[in-house]
Enzyme design. Structure first.
Site: not given
Length: 442
Positions: A38, A258
């Protein structure tokens, strides 16, 4: 504006957005991640997160020499005046946020932090984390600050650079002032508070939004029973300045990375302290009810009064938890799909952000196709779960010809009922009366 040297630990939605945006404000930013693949991708400007404006911002930071990526936190924090912790805080077995990753970062960098530097928790963390980090650091020369994020996936760049407010909490005034300097180029009020208050703000905001969404979904259910139109109701509600129009759109439930996590975390904290919070508990229960309610409706439309969907093929439009992101975490579309599959339905789904090659990330009972029209082929109902804009422009006449029954369930009231009716389809929205197919000319 004074330029700072900043380290950002973690390159997920929050860390990568924070790093790229801070670099765009003129700071020198080093972002760290444990995944070398990454890091190499990001170092080439290859952003794998679907987020509007983020790839361009990352590339601009790289080109300007203000943004770079490294493996491991240790390399990032050397020489940094401010260090942001942006690692994951998933829900633990007790419903509270799991701080394992935060604790690991603090332990790794505690002796490497520069004197008079500031350590900032950007990750969503429970109340008391700043005090916990301060104790674990054992560094009175290092300030600890809570700077919660209020980023929405799909609009995280604009949310960072054009926020409603910037919340900075610390028991060290100098540390709070130093973090406030980082946002000098952002036109928004800065709220300075103690650390505990700042930590409460994040959960308070998300749980309030969850309550508001659950309220409007229950209101939509009531509208269906009495023949009212939820769109007209919410328009009138939203014009009341005490309520506002945001988060008054009904749907298949709320999800994402969230709201589900933060509502459970706030309840976990409240329970641990002996504080009863029935309003948030009810919002979570109401949200879970949505998938059952919609599945019941689909079963009735497909002709099975007992709720079974054994052997019934259902097409799904959308799998991500909302449009504009490729995030599948706690997606209400997947929750509905799981309920339909539990009742025996055969599911074929399309999502522009979830190609068939990502099938390994999905339950085995969902067949993913790369053409939305294919999701309708032979289905007894087509169900829109995610409000991707281009679904409004599908070839509805073709879909009507391919469907086994001319039924479209629009869980988000996203489609044009008149266009579907003209194509010979029955449109069933949320919180409003259905629109039947237009009569065929003789």
């Amino acid at each position: 504006m004074h330029r700072h040297t900043i380290a950002v630990i973690g390159t997920g939605y929050v860390g990568l957005t924070a790093g790229a945006c801070l670099a765009s404000l003129g700071h020198r930013v080093v972002c760290a991640d444990l995944d070398p693949v990454k890091v190499a991708e990001l170092g080439r400007g290859d952003v794998r997160i679907l987020e509007e404006g983020l790839p361009e911002l990352v590339q601009a930071g790289l080109d300007a020499g203000r943004l770079r990526f490294v493996v491991g936190a240790a390399d990032a924090v050397r020489g940094a005046r401010t260090v942001f912790i942006c690692v994951g805080t998933p829900t633990g077995p007790d419903g509270r946020a799991d701080l394992t990753a935060v604790d690991a970062v603090v332990e790794e960098i505690r002796t490497l932090l520069e004197p008079d530097s500031v350590l900032v928790t950007k990750s969503t963390v429970p109340v008391g984390t700043a005090a916990r980090v301060t104790a674990a650091l054992g560094r009175p020369d290092v300030g600890v600050v809570s700077n919660p994020e209020f980023l929405r996936e799909g609009t995280s760049v604009s949310d960072f650079l054009q926020p409603d407010r910037v919340v900075i909490g610390s028991d060290s005034p100098w540390a709070a002032a130093q973090v406030a300097e980082l946002y000098a180029g952002v036109d928004a009020p800065v709220v300075i508070a103690d650390a505990a208050s700042a930590e409460v703000v994040k959960y308070a905001a998300n749980c309030f939004l969850a309550v508001k969404l659950s309220y409007v979904n229950t209101l939509a259910e009531l509208c269906e029973e009495v023949g009212a139109d939820i769109g007209r109701v919410t328009t009138a509600l939203g014009q009341d300045h005490r309520i506002g129009s945001a988060f008054l759109r009904p749907g298949p439930g709320w999800g994402g990375s969230c709201l589900p996590k933060d509502t459970r975390a706030l309840l976990g904290t409240a329970d641990a302290l002996g504080v009863d919070f029935p309003l948030v508990r009810a919002a979570i229960g109401t949200n879970a009810h949505q998938r059952t309610r919609i599945a019941d409706r689909i079963a009735r439309l497909c002709g099975d009064a007992d709720g079974s969907l054994a052997g019934v093929r259902i097409g799904l439009l959308g799998l991500t938890f909302k449009a504009g992101t490729d995030d599948l975490r706690d997606s209400p579309a997947l929750a509905l799909a799981a309920e339909l599959a539990r009742r025996g339905a055969e599911l074929t789904a399309h999502d522009p952000a979830v190609p068939a090659t990502r099938h390994t990330e999905l339950p085995a009972d969902i067949n993913v196709v790369d053409d939305p029209h294919q999701a309708a082929k032979g289905a007894s109902a087509l169900v829109l779960c995610t409000e991707w804009p281009h679904y409004r422009g599908l070839d509805w006449a073709r879909i009507a010809a391919d469907l086994h029954h001319p039924v479209v369930v629009d869980t988000r009231n996203h489609l044009d009922p008149a266009a579907l009716s003209a194509a010979g389809l029955a449109w069933h929205g949320t919180g409003t009366s259905p629109v039947e197919p237009a009569p065929t000319a003789v």
